[in-house]
Enzyme design. Structure first.
Site, short mmCIF file in Angstrom:
data_model
loop_
_atom_site.label_atom_id
_atom_site.label_comp_id
_atom_site.label_asym_id
_atom_site.label_seq_id
_atom_site.Cartn_x
_atom_site.Cartn_y
_atom_site.Cartn_z
N ARG A 70 0.82 -1.22 0.00
CA ARG A 70 0.00 0.00 0.00
C ARG A 70 0.85 1.26 0.00
O ARG A 70 0.32 2.36 0.04
CB ARG A 70 -0.92 -0.01 1.22
CG ARG A 70 -0.22 0.26 2.53
CD ARG A 70 -1.15 0.16 3.72
NE ARG A 70 -1.44 -1.22 4.05
CZ ARG A 70 -2.66 -1.69 4.26
NH1 ARG A 70 -3.69 -0.89 4.16
NH2 ARG A 70 -2.86 -2.95 4.56
N ARG A 115 5.43 9.25 5.21
CA ARG A 115 6.41 8.81 6.21
C ARG A 115 7.81 9.10 5.68
O ARG A 115 8.09 8.86 4.51
CB ARG A 115 6.25 7.31 6.48
CG ARG A 115 7.26 6.75 7.45
CD ARG A 115 6.90 5.32 7.83
NE ARG A 115 7.00 4.39 6.72
CZ ARG A 115 6.45 3.17 6.74
NH1 ARG A 115 5.75 2.76 7.77
NH2 ARG A 115 6.59 2.37 5.70
N ASP A 162 9.74 -8.51 8.20
CA ASP A 162 9.55 -7.44 7.22
C ASP A 162 9.20 -6.11 7.87
O ASP A 162 9.14 -5.09 7.18
CB ASP A 162 8.47 -7.83 6.20
CG ASP A 162 7.13 -8.10 6.86
OD1 ASP A 162 7.04 -9.05 7.66
OD2 ASP A 162 6.15 -7.37 6.58
#
Length: 478
Positions: free
Chosen positions: A87, A170, A246
């Protein structure tokens, strides 16, 4: 000022991504941006004044070359195969004036080849949580990714309920994950694992690049960074909730805020992720899980790094973690020196707190008010078993007197490491519920408060959580 973006990842690691652009949301609008961070990154204020723009994936800045990264990983201890940015899209790497770089990663940017069964979207709830958490951790002094902006929209996103689609920008020095290395190791492509290691060393450990022993020294530092990070999590009562390989940063940053939680009551086995039925990622299990994750990384490096060297680095993990943890916990207790009874005093306090379900943050903050020659303590009223507290507190004051420092000096130290404010889930939830109704006041107010976690306050941000907020269950749904 013109921002400068470079394309190191795209140019040097061509088999680790798919190039694609974000898919905008319907009627996207900017609802929050991080002014302090924007100033640090020399981002012109005008970029925040013209609609969603780059923050909503509607435009790209000159030099950006968007891509989605591929990686694999172990989830809840089980090999999950190929994962990747399902995403999120890395828009570009900003080159700063000092020569360092900062990734701009847009979360909720739409479908990618790695979305699997997902829709490529993020919801307002999860973007608010990540923005609050990453900024809270930053101001607590803990290595973390940062949040630059939040965009909401009229696009419906279907989770347990229908929620507003949103995007979060981010930023981080790098999004290198342990899972990047696993991806190529399990595809039996050790040359590409080595290529990733060379990329990491060249750009983030450049002082090692010409050392003939660079891989061993680099892995030693990855172990040390991870151990230090976990020690810091434990000292502030932070539970990540989903420590899959991950989700772990090679640079030792707190990454991927999902079902995280800060301790309310001191509960060593605290589980913040309601999908974690076995408690794998419980608060007290985080140090062991981090070592397990480092072992998985070591396995990927074994084709070109001596196993003895890898094991030696792994063997150092516990001592590095305990050293960092011990130093910070002595500071939290106000001990200026290291004495043999320190661990016993700390463990006895933890036992008392667990038995009484004492609030973790409030206990240490109130302990900061201790006067070593006074038996009176505001903390006493927090305990039901006053006799047990009195016994511990008398020995604690005796230990303080061994350091021969003034109360004011010690209290100043303690208050600089024992926050008054942490991001409890109920505080985030209150801001989320208001934002979902169109009121961003609490979101902005809470962000501002989290910038000063060590300052005294007298509002409900530092009070005990209400009954409804004590056991909020959080899922991986985002």
């Amino acid at each position: 000022m013109t921002l400068s973006f470079i394309t190191r990842w795209r140019d040097e690691l061509p088999e680790t991504y798919t190039a694609l652009s974000p898919t905008p949301l319907n009627n996207a609008r900017l609802i929050w941006h991080n002014t302090e961070l924007a100033n640090t990154l020399s981002i012109p204020s005008s970029l925040f004044k013209n609609g969603a723009g780059v923050w909503g994936g509607e435009t790209l800045l000159p030099g950006m070359s968007p891509l989605a990264q591929v990686y694999s990983g172990h989830q809840f201890g089980v090999w999950a195969g190929q994962l990747g940015d399902g995403r999120g899209i890395l828009l570009g790497e900003q080159l700063l004036a000092d020569g360092t770089t900062m990734d701009w990663h847009l979360k909720g940017a739409g479908l990618t080849p790695y979305s699997r069964m997902g829709d490529g979207r993020a919801v307002l709830r999860s973007t608010i949580r990540e923005s609050l958490a990453s900024e809270a951790m930053h101001y607590l002094g803990i290595p973390t990714t940062r949040a630059l902006s939040i965009v909401t929209s009229d696009s419906p996103v279907y989770r347990e309920t229908v929620e507003p689609g949103a995007m979060l920008m981010r930023v981080a020095p790098s999004h290198l994950r342990f899972g990047h290395f696993e991806h190529f190791y399990y595809r039996r492509e050790p040359d590409k694992v080595r290529q990733l290691a060379d990329f990491a060393i060249r750009h983030y450990w450049s002082h090692l690049e010409d050392d003939e022993d660079k891989y061993r020294l680099w892995f030693n530092d990855v172990v040390a960074r991870t151990a230090s990070l976990i020690a810091q999590w434990q000292t502030v009562g932070f539970a990540h909730g989903v420590m899959n390989t991950d989700n772990m940063s090679l640079l030792g940053l707190t990454l991927d805020y999902g079902p995280f939680g800060f301790l309310n009551d001191y509960e060593p086995g605290f589980i913040c992720n309601h999908s974690d039925h076995q408690g794998r990622y419980s608060f007290d299990n985080q140090p062991a899980v981090a070592l397990w994750i480092l072992q998985r990384l070591a396995q990927t490096l074994s084709p070109f790094v001596a196993v003895d060297a890898l094991n030696e680095a792994l063997d150092s993990y516990q001592q590095v973690l305990l050293t960092h943890y011990g130093q910070r916990m002595r500071q939290k207790l106000g001990f200026m020196t290291e004495q043999k009874e320190d661990n016993a005093l700390l463990n006895e306090l933890f036992s008392l707190m667990a038995r009484e379900r004492s609030d973790y943050t409030r206990t240490f903050r109130m302990l900061s008010l201790t006067e070593q020659h006074s038996a009176a303590s505001p903390l006493r009223d927090e305990f039901i078993d006053r006799a047990a507290f009195d016994d511990w507190f008398a020995r604690y004051r005796g230990r303080l007197q061994q350091d021969e420092v003034s109360d004011s000096e010690r209290q100043q130290l303690m208050q600089s490491v024992n926050p008054a404010l942490v991001l409890r889930n109920w505080l985030a939830q209150r801001a989320i519920e208001a934002a979902e109704k169109g009121d961003m006041t609490e979101l902005h107010r809470l962000h501002e408060a989290l910038r000063n976690p060590f300052s005294d306050r007298d509002d409900d941000y530092v009070s005990r959580p209400p009954d409804w907020g004590k056991r909020l269950e959080v899922s991986c749904s985002s």
